[in-house]
Design an enzyme around this catalytic site. Structure first.
Site, short mmCIF file in Angstrom:
data_model
loop_
_atom_site.label_atom_id
_atom_site.label_comp_id
_atom_site.label_asym_id
_atom_site.label_seq_id
_atom_site.Cartn_x
_atom_site.Cartn_y
_atom_site.Cartn_z
N GLU A 129 0.61 -1.14 -0.09
CA GLU A 129 -0.46 0.37 -0.25
C GLU A 129 1.10 0.96 0.37
O GLU A 129 0.97 1.78 -0.65
CB GLU A 129 -0.82 -0.27 1.29
CG GLU A 129 -1.75 0.56 0.97
CD GLU A 129 -3.01 1.08 0.31
OE1 GLU A 129 -3.83 0.16 -0.21
OE2 GLU A 129 -2.20 2.04 -0.77
N LYS A 146 4.86 4.42 -10.54
CA LYS A 146 3.98 4.09 -9.40
C LYS A 146 2.27 3.77 -10.41
O LYS A 146 1.38 3.45 -10.36
CB LYS A 146 3.35 6.00 -8.41
CG LYS A 146 4.72 5.40 -7.91
CD LYS A 146 4.60 7.05 -6.71
CE LYS A 146 5.39 7.18 -5.40
NZ LYS A 146 6.01 8.47 -5.43
N GLY A 200 6.64 11.65 2.87
CA GLY A 200 7.14 11.74 4.59
C GLY A 200 6.87 10.45 5.23
O GLY A 200 5.98 8.96 4.62
N1 HSE Z 1 9.32 11.05 -3.75
C1 HSE Z 1 8.83 9.98 -3.39
C2 HSE Z 1 7.79 11.76 -4.16
C3 HSE Z 1 8.32 9.66 -2.42
O1 HSE Z 1 8.28 12.50 -3.72
O2 HSE Z 1 6.19 11.32 -4.28
C4 HSE Z 1 7.41 8.63 -1.80
O3 HSE Z 1 6.80 7.24 -2.63
#
Ligand code: HSE
Length: 439
Positions: A129, A205, A302
């Site tokens: 997740e 993603k 974060g």
């Molecule tokens: N580097 C990624 C971002 C971290 O800035 O969204 C979270 O996946």
């Protein structure tokens, strides 16, 4: 009360957040789960470094095998990130019959098929997740809550670093480098920030989300990817004047038997919901044929938001252990690939409006030359902005055009021809205008 033993690989920003959550919320989690979760071992390359979290003697190790080969550890949390050795460690954990929870979008985008198959083969769970959208429960939403839907569109902001940079450039007038430095200091950025600013992280993603939503495998290399490094203050200002803001969008759209998956900067109408997503926040607008459009919004990066998703998965896996129902929900959300015939749409075949910014010599006739070439390609112009005369020695001015809906292939061909005009200087900026999921 039975205790479920956990091992953690990696004690960076997110790893530290996970340890803090497991410590601070231990009683609450035990009440909800009916069992205690015990963090038995944490493996890190630098066990002697001072930490923000207090761990007991013997809890820290410099050897991952202390986690992977410990027979008492039932769940391994992988927070090392990257492709290798993360892939090898996850495979080793699965082969040892351990369940795995990971936030590692890179390894899943590249090796998801292999890892999911290994989890199924060994009858264990793999939770991820936290790999997309930080604390936003988008994986579970696609796999479980919206299981009754065919997905139409996913329109998302799923990279916190670039959203933070574009927000700071737009609202505070920061330079790109200044805003990136802030995002790095706040712990949002990848170890190699080019993964963020070149759109790679978002491509990883959206390939995962598309694979879950459309019952097919979408590889990272199938995702058309453009980052934000060419977006300038000038473009942000012109976009605002036209009633838009600039966002890095990750999109997956079904059009008949074709699936378009892409990441690129886009102009989003200022009044649209996605336009209001600021800073490190992420948002996923997901449209199913039965449920309609839903917007999920929350912190996309974060330690605590991502840690919250990791611990959520750990509890899910632990519930399955307690009820002997591991593997109940298949990793990708379906038992058989069902849309394998879906073909991937080429970027040349998309249709949208375009923002075009030309840098031209301030001379008569240049506008009509550009408009003529656009017209030859069947592209009609909605708005033109040209301000004043050239103020510097270069004698060049910016000309901004907003087109009506046009085919990407036609725009590409027109820009190639326009680029050869002697009065057109430098590279033309082209930003797609996106309205799906944005209303
Ligand atoms: N580097 C990624 C971002 C971290 O800035 O969204 C979270 O996946």
């Amino acid at each position: 009360m039975q205790t479920i033993q956990i091992g953690l690989l990696g004690l960076g920003n997110v790893g530290t957040g996970v340890v803090q959550i497991l410590q601070q919320q231990a009683v609450l989690i035990a009440q909800r789960l009916g069992t205690e979760l015990a963090l038995k071992k944490v493996a890190t390359r630098t066990p002697d470094r001072p930490r923000e979290v207090t761990l007991q003697a013997g809890q820290l190790s410099g050897d991952v095998m202390d986690v992977l080969r410990d027979p008492e550890i039932g769940i391994v949390i992988e927070l090392i990130g990257g492709y290798e050795p993360a892939r090898t460690y996850i495979l080793e954990a699965l082969q040892q019959g351990k369940h795995v929870v990971t936030a590692n979008k890179a390894v899943l985008a590249q090796h998801g098929q292999e890892l999911f198959e290994a989890a199924r083969h060994h009858g264990v769970d793999i939770g991820f997740e936290a790999s997309v959208g930080g604390g936003i429960p988008i994986i579970r939403t696609i796999k479980e809550a919206f299981v009754a839907n065919r997905f139409v569109t996913i329109a998302s902001i799923i990279n916190g670093t670039t959203n933070y940079i574009l927000s700071r450039m737009s609202d505070q007038g920061l330079r790109f480098e200044e805003a990136l430095k802030e995002a790095q200091d706040l712990g949002f950025a990848e170890a190699d920030p080019s993964f963020d600013v070149d759109g790679i992280d978002a491509a990883q993603k959206i390939s995962l989300l598309a694979s879950l939503a459309y019952g097919t495998w979408v590889r990272q290399e199938d995702v058309y990817t453009e980052g934000i490094t060419k977006v300038t203050q000038l473009d942000i200002a012109y976009a605002r004047e036209l009633g838009y803001c600039v966002k890095l969008l990750a999109l997956a759209k079904r059009d008949g038997d074709r699936l378009g998956v892409r990441v690129h900067p886009a102009l989003v109408a200022a009044e649209a919901e996605l336009a209001s997503v600021q800073g490190s926040y992420n948002a996923v607008s997901v449209t199913g044929d039965m449920v309609g459009r839903n917007l999920l919004i929350g912190r996309g990066a974060g330690a605590f938001p991502t840690g919250s998703a990791v611990v959520g998965d750990v509890v899910d896996v632990a519930r399955n252990i307690l009820r002997s129902s591991s593997g109940r929900v298949p990793p990708q959300g379906y038992e058989t690939l069902y849309e394998n015939e879906l073909s991937l749409q080429d970027i040349d075949d998309i249709t949208c409006k375009y923002y075009l910014r030309f840098q031209v010599l301030d001379q008569p006739g240049v506008l009509s030359a550009i408009a003529g070439i656009l017209g030859e390609q069947g592209i009609s112009i909605e708005t033109v902005i040209q301000k004043g005369r050239s103020a510097d020695q270069s004698n060049t001015v910016s000309v901004v055009m907003m087109t009506h809906e046009a085919k990407e292939q036609a725009v590409r061909r027109a820009l190639e021809a326009i680029q050869t005009l002697p009065r057109v200087q430098g590279e033309t900026m082209r930003i797609r205008v996106e309205d799906s999921g944005a209303d």
